[in-house]
Design an enzyme around this catalytic site. Structure first.
Site, mmCIF file in Angstrom:
data_model
loop_
_atom_site.group_PDB
_atom_site.id
_atom_site.type_symbol
_atom_site.label_atom_id
_atom_site.label_comp_id
_atom_site.label_asym_id
_atom_site.label_seq_id
_atom_site.Cartn_x
_atom_site.Cartn_y
_atom_site.Cartn_z
ATOM 1 N N SER A 163 10.895 0.197 4.583
ATOM 2 C CA SER A 163 10.016 1.112 4.209
ATOM 3 C C SER A 163 8.472 0.746 4.030
ATOM 4 C CB SER A 163 10.421 2.022 2.904
ATOM 5 O OG SER A 163 10.667 1.313 2.301
ATOM 6 N N THR A 188 8.922 1.873 -1.057
ATOM 7 C CA THR A 188 7.499 1.492 -1.089
ATOM 8 C C THR A 188 7.385 0.412 -2.288
ATOM 9 O OG1 THR A 188 6.874 3.700 -0.736
ATOM 10 C CG2 THR A 188 5.541 2.941 -2.243
ATOM 11 N N THR A 204 3.074 0.921 1.811
ATOM 12 C CA THR A 204 4.276 1.693 2.493
ATOM 13 C C THR A 204 4.098 2.142 3.879
ATOM 14 O OG1 THR A 204 5.824 3.662 1.886
ATOM 15 C CG2 THR A 204 3.758 3.951 1.713
ATOM 16 N N ARG A 260 1.114 12.524 8.900
ATOM 17 C CA ARG A 260 1.448 12.716 7.704
ATOM 18 C C ARG A 260 1.098 11.517 6.810
ATOM 19 N NH1 ARG A 260 4.635 10.092 3.216
ATOM 20 N NH2 ARG A 260 5.159 11.731 1.932
ATOM 21 N N GLY A 263 1.124 10.112 2.742
ATOM 22 C CA GLY A 263 1.766 10.354 1.382
ATOM 23 C C GLY A 263 0.920 10.061 0.224
ATOM 24 N N THR A 269 6.358 5.857 -6.705
ATOM 25 C CA THR A 269 7.084 5.908 -5.462
ATOM 26 C C THR A 269 7.949 6.980 -5.559
ATOM 27 O OG1 THR A 269 8.665 4.593 -4.195
ATOM 28 C CG2 THR A 269 9.033 4.538 -6.640
ATOM 29 N N GLY A 270 8.503 7.322 -4.096
ATOM 30 C CA GLY A 270 9.301 8.637 -3.939
ATOM 31 C C GLY A 270 8.572 9.544 -3.213
#
Ligand code: SD4
Length: 333
Positions: free
Chosen positions: A90, A192, A210, A220, A222, A243-244
Site C-alpha cells: 500500500s 499507508t 501511500t 481517485r 485520498g 491512515t484509513g
C-alpha cells in the site's frame, strides 16, 4: 547548556492516567467505548512516530536524528524505506493498483515553517515523498498532479519504474474475478505510512505516502496528499497524520482538527479520540465498515494514537526504544 535547552532535552515524565473506560453516546446500536487514557506520557527528543508497524522506517528516521539531522530529512528518509519495500502493498513500489491495474501514488510533506508540498496520482516513480519535497522546496506550488508531477520527477532525475510487482498484479487479477469494491478495514502488515519526527532542537516535520486504497477508481485521490487531512504540522503545537479510509478523513479535515484540538489544550491522545469521534458520530456514519486511525505528537513530545477499530498501531522510536504500540480503539465489537 542553558536551562531551556536542558529542559528540552530532558525526559519529562507526566503522571500516568487512570485505567478504565466510559461509554459515550454514538450512532446506532453497537457498544462503543471511549477509553480513558492508560498510557504514560513520556516526553523527550528526538523522537519519531509513524502509523502502523514500520520499525525499519522509524529506525532509519531515528538514525538521521541521532546524528543531529533535522526532522524533515528524518521523515523523508523513513518514508523512503517503505516506498522501496516491494512487499508493502500500500506504499510506493509494489502498491496495489487501481481497478484498471495502474499503481498511483499520493504523498505530502510539511516542515517546521509550515511549508508543504504534495504529489497526487503520481505514476511510475517510487519515491513520491521525495518528489513532494522537491515540490515544496523548488517550485512556487504546493501540489502537482498526475502527468505534470511525473514529468517534473523525470526532470529532477527520478527514474521511470514499473511499480506493479508480480505479487500485486496477481492480487489484482484475483480481485477482478468479482471486482467488488470494498475498503479494507485493516491491513495487517502495514499500510499507508504517515510519519512525524521531532529533532534535537524540538522542531517538528511530517510526511505521508501511500498508493491509496486498493482497486480504487482510476483518478481517485485520498487524504494522504491533502495537507490538513492526511497530515498537518504546526511547529508551535504538534503534528498529526492519518491512515484509513481517506474520504472520511478529508470530510473532517482530520489531521488539522487534531492539531487544533491540541492547541486548545487537549493531549495528543485526547485529540485523536475526539477526531475519531467526529467521524463515528456523524449522522448515518457507516463507521462499522471502515477504519481510520490517527497518530499525533505535541510540542512536548507526548504522543497519542487512536483508531475506529481494533488492530491499528503506531510505531514509536523514543529514548532509544523502537516499539510498536497497539492503539486503543472506539468500536468494541
Ligand atoms: C487513502 N488513507 O488513500 C489512504 C489509504 C490508507 O489505510 O491509509 N489506508 O485513503
Amino acid at each position: 547548556m542553558n536551562r531551556r535547552k536542558f529542559l528540552k532535552n530532558t525526559t519529562l515524565s507526566t503522571a500516568g492516567l487512570a485505567v478504565g473506560s466510559t461509554l459515550i453516546s454514538c450512532a446506532e446500536d453497537s457498544k462503543i467505548e471511549k477509553p480513558i487514557i492508560t498510557t504514560k506520557a513520556v516526553a523527550s527528543f528526538p523522537l519519531v512516530i509513524a502509523t502502523w508497524h514500520v520499525e525499519n522506517a522509524t529506525a532509519e528516521a531515528y538514525k538521521v536524528l541521532e546524528k543531529g539531522g533535522n526532522a524533515l530529512d528524518a521523515v523523508e528518509a523513513g518514508c523512503k524505506i517503505e516506498e522501496a519495500n516491494e512487499k508493502g502493498q500500500s506504499v510506493g513500489k509494489g502498491g496495489l493498483p487501481d481497478r484498471d491495474g495502474n499503481v498511483t501514488l499520493d504523498a505530502c510533506i510539511m516542515d517546521k515553517n509550515g511549508n508543504c508540498g504534495s504529489v497526487v496520482y503520481l505514476q511510475n516513480v517510487t519515491h513520491a515523498i521525495s518528489v513532494a519535497r522537491h515540490v515544496m522546496e523548488k517550485t512556487p506550488h504546493v501540489m502537482l498532479a498526475g502527468k505534470g508531477a511525473e514529468k517534473y520527477a523525470y526532470e529532477l532525475g527520478f527514474k521511470k519504474e514499473n511499480l506493479l510487482t508480480e505479487a500485486s498484479k496477481e492480487a489484482w487479477e484475483k480481485w477482478k474475478v468479482e471486482a467488488k469494491y470494498k475498503p479494507i478495514i485493516n491491513i495487517e502488515n502495514h499500510d499507508t505510512i504517515g510519519m512525524i519526527a521531532i529533532d534535537k532542537n524540538g522542531d517538528i516535520s511530517g510526511a505521508c505516502t501511500t498508493s491509496g486504497l486498493a482497486y480504487k477508481m482510476g483518478g481517485r485521490v485520498g487524504d494522504s496528499p491533502i495537507i490538513g487531512a492526511g497530515l498537518f504540522i504546526d511547529n508551535e503545537v504538534g503534528g498529526c497524520v492519518a491512515t484509513g479510509l481517506g474520504e472520511e478523513v478529508v470530510k473532517t479535515v482530520g489531521s488539522f482538527l487534531v492539531v487544533e484540538l491540541m492547541r486548545q489544550g487537549k493531549s495528543p491522545q485526547e485529540a485523536c479520540e475526539e477526531a475519531i469521534g467526529r467521524i463515528v458520530n456523524k449522522p448515518n456514519s457507516n463507521y462499522k465498515n471502515f477504519q481510520v486511525g490517527y497518530v499525533a505528537v505535541n510540542k512536548q513530545g507526548e504522543t497519542g494514537c487512536f483508531g475506529i477499530h481494533q488492530w491499528f498501531s503506531m510505531t514509536k522510536y523514543q529514548n532509544g526504544v523502537n516499539e510498536q504500540i497497539q492503539s486503543e480503539f472506539m468500536v468494541k465489537a
